[in-house]
Design a protein around this motif. Structure first.
Motif, PDB file in Angstrom:
ATOM      1  N   HIS A  23      -3.077  -1.636   8.710  1.00 51.18           N
ATOM      2  CA  HIS A  23      -2.004  -1.447   7.730  1.00 51.18           C
ATOM      3  C   HIS A  23      -0.807  -0.921   8.499  1.00 51.18           C
ATOM      4  CE1 HIS A  23       0.146   0.633   4.440  1.00 51.18           C
ATOM      5  NE2 HIS A  23      -0.478  -0.223   3.623  1.00 51.18           N
ATOM      6  N   LYS A  39      -9.005  -5.710   0.217  1.00 53.19           N
ATOM      7  CA  LYS A  39      -7.874  -4.790   0.098  1.00 53.19           C
ATOM      8  C   LYS A  39      -8.062  -3.439   0.767  1.00 53.19           C
ATOM      9  CE  LYS A  39      -5.988  -6.965  -3.830  1.00 53.19           C
ATOM     10  NZ  LYS A  39      -4.649  -7.319  -3.938  1.00 53.19           N
ATOM     11  N   GLU A  40      -9.314  -3.068   1.121  1.00 53.95           N
ATOM     12  CA  GLU A  40      -9.502  -1.742   1.705  1.00 53.95           C
ATOM     13  C   GLU A  40     -10.733  -1.650   2.586  1.00 53.95           C
ATOM     14  OE1 GLU A  40      -9.646   0.745  -1.752  1.00 53.95           O
ATOM     15  OE2 GLU A  40     -11.756   0.323  -2.111  1.00 53.95           O
ATOM     16  N   LYS A  48     -10.977   5.850   1.673  1.00 54.86           N
ATOM     17  CA  LYS A  48     -10.613   4.437   1.586  1.00 54.86           C
ATOM     18  C   LYS A  48      -9.252   4.228   2.242  1.00 54.86           C
ATOM     19  CE  LYS A  48     -13.310   3.680  -2.553  1.00 54.86           C
ATOM     20  NZ  LYS A  48     -14.404   3.000  -1.973  1.00 54.86           N
ATOM     21  N   PRO A  50      -6.265   1.413   2.952  1.00 55.66           N
ATOM     22  CA  PRO A  50      -5.794   0.096   2.503  1.00 55.66           C
ATOM     23  C   PRO A  50      -5.644  -0.872   3.681  1.00 55.66           C
ATOM     24  CG  PRO A  50      -3.979   1.651   2.547  1.00 55.66           C
ATOM     25  CD  PRO A  50      -5.218   2.436   2.864  1.00 55.66           C
TER      26      PRO A  50
END
Length: 83
Positions: A23, A39-40, A48, A50
């Protein structure tokens, strides 16, 4: 230890290690991944992280033996970490 550097610089310095960028705000150690979805990333601690949209294909291409996609490679529905 505190490091004050741009993540792009750190990403380049740690190229070819287990540290990977997932990310624009995160670099993680890929050996500490409990689960991955589109997404994660979930770490063993439960935290978590991203996954940025531009890093999904990069992660899949970087670890093809680790990831399994349920949809075709252009439209990820879910990616699971296989152990």
């Amino acid at each position: 230890m505190t490091i004050s550097k741009n993540l792009g610089v750190l990403e380049h310095e740690f190229k070819n290690t287990t540290l990977i960028r997932v990310h624009r705000s995160y670099i993680i150690n890929s050996t500490f991944v409990a689960n991955i979805t589109e997404k994660e990333i979930t770490l063993p601690s439960g935290k978590k992280i991203p996954i940025g949209p531009k890093y999904t294909k990069y992660l899949y291409d970087m670890f093809p033996d680790v990831f399994y996609a349920y949809a075709n490679r252009r439209h990820y529905k879910k990616i699971c970490l296989l152990r």
